[in-house]
Design an enzyme around this catalytic site. Structure first.
Site, short mmCIF file in Angstrom:
data_model
loop_
_atom_site.label_atom_id
_atom_site.label_comp_id
_atom_site.label_asym_id
_atom_site.label_seq_id
_atom_site.Cartn_x
_atom_site.Cartn_y
_atom_site.Cartn_z
N ASP A 103 69.23 18.36 81.88
CA ASP A 103 68.73 18.17 80.53
C ASP A 103 68.63 19.54 79.85
O ASP A 103 69.61 20.28 79.85
CB ASP A 103 67.39 17.42 80.59
CG ASP A 103 66.86 17.01 79.23
OD1 ASP A 103 67.35 16.01 78.68
OD2 ASP A 103 65.94 17.69 78.72
N TYR A 234 63.66 22.13 71.09
CA TYR A 234 64.48 21.40 70.13
C TYR A 234 64.42 22.04 68.74
O TYR A 234 65.37 21.94 67.97
CB TYR A 234 64.01 19.95 70.04
CG TYR A 234 64.20 19.15 71.30
CD1 TYR A 234 65.37 18.43 71.53
CD2 TYR A 234 63.20 19.09 72.28
CE1 TYR A 234 65.54 17.67 72.69
CE2 TYR A 234 63.36 18.34 73.43
CZ TYR A 234 64.54 17.65 73.63
OH TYR A 234 64.70 16.90 74.77
N HIS A 299 69.52 8.81 82.96
CA HIS A 299 69.43 10.23 82.60
C HIS A 299 68.77 11.08 83.68
O HIS A 299 69.21 12.20 83.95
CB HIS A 299 68.65 10.37 81.29
CG HIS A 299 68.52 11.78 80.80
ND1 HIS A 299 69.61 12.54 80.44
CD2 HIS A 299 67.44 12.58 80.64
CE1 HIS A 299 69.20 13.74 80.05
NE2 HIS A 299 67.88 13.80 80.17
#
Length: 320
Positions: A103, A234, A299
């Site tokens: 990730d 982010y 994921h």
């Protein structure tokens, strides 16, 4: 967990919590969102038993590491700087180390290989492919154009807003929703509607691969820190795009093995399948030696299929 040692190491003015076990060549494990060093618990134990020194930090902003308040403190240069300082502190005797990322940890691993390939012996990356810089388009504008403003990364941008919404939902439910997400496509967080559900809707259950005890470890840590540290990564997506301008067109020049689940949201978004299977990935990562698409896997691949991932890591690194 038994035999895993913990310590705090100060790097570039930031205290990093590090978990480690074993002796031998270092494997640096880099976690993603919303994860911790603990996400690598299966790999730490397994690879230490196979003759490696497994090292897994809580990245800045997470767990028992410091969380600088300013979002501007979470650029790719800040995080890679932490890792270089960490390696200098704990592995000064090793010119190069093995790296495993998942990730955001995978994204940071790509940056590490881009900026400092001299420090990486080989890389196993999970879930997130290399994202070559497009000098014509900022990433967030592309995400908004393709997925709209409810796309989770777009919703993460305004400081304080998403934090307030997640706080209202509660740490346990937020973590359950993120960790149990298995839809093969983008994740949306409509404003004031959480994960696309009403507050009265039944929350997601624990994923089958996560015990109540392990889940409670995550809850305890994120109850203490909140999610802001991880979300700040982010908030630097466009800033990172600006910072890596000097590396436009640069290839990743370390040996790589890439593994992704076919149900992973990353594999099913933004034409990633075409990039992987039609030559783009190999063009940008010329030393890509192995590509593994795991069927029926989501994921959080290293926790969902730990034994297989451990084997993949060992068999690849054992070549070097």
């Amino acid at each position: 967990m038994e035999g895993i040692q913990h310590r705090i190491i100060k790097v570039n003015g930031v205290n990093l919590h590090v978990a480690e076990k074993g002796h031998g060549p270092v494997i640096l494990f880099l976690h993603g969102f919303p994860e911790l060093w603990y996400s690598w618990r299966h790999q730490i134990v397994a690879l230490a038993s196979l003759g490696y020194r497994a090292v897994a930090p809580d990245l800045r902003g997470y767990g028992d590491s410091d969380a600088p308040r300013s979002p501007s403190s979470y650029t790719c240069l800040d995080i890679v700087g932490d890792l270089i300082g960490l390696l200098d502190a704990i592995a000064a005797d090793q010119d190069k180390v093995f790296v495993v990322g998942h990730d955001w940890g995978a994204l940071i691993a790509w940056y590490l290989c881009l900026f400092r390939p001299d420090r990486v012996k080989a890389l196993v990356n999970l879930s997130v492919v290399f994202n070559p810089r497009n000098p014509q388009k900022k990433p967030l504008s592309v995400m908004r154009a393709v997925c709209g403003h409810d796309y989770y990364i777009c919703r993460f941008q305004e400081v304080g807003v998403i934090e307030a919404e997640l706080a209202q939902i509660g740490t346990k439910r937020v973590l359950k929703e993120f960790l149990s997400y298995r839809t093969p496509g983008p994740l949306f967080l409509p404003k004031d509607k959480g994960f696309g559900k009403e507050a009265s809707d039944s929350p997601a259950g624990l994923p089958f691969w996560l015990s109540e005890e392990d889940f409670n470890y995550y809850v305890t840590k994120f109850d203490k820190t909140g999610f802001t540290g991880g979300i700040n990564y982010y908030r630097n997506i466009d800033r990172n795009w600006e910072l890596v301008a000097p590396w436009t067109g640069t290839q990743i020049k370390v040996p790589v093995k890439f593994i992704v689940g076919d149900l992973d949201l990353t594999y099913n978004s933004f034409h990633t399948k075409d990039y992987i299977h039609k030559g783009g990935f190999k063009r940008d990562v010329p030393f890509l030696q192995e590509l593994v698409i795991m069927e029926g896997v989501g994921h959080f691949i290293n926790e969902e299929r730990p034994d297989e991932i451990n084997k993949h890591i060992y068999e690849f690194f054992n070549k070097f």
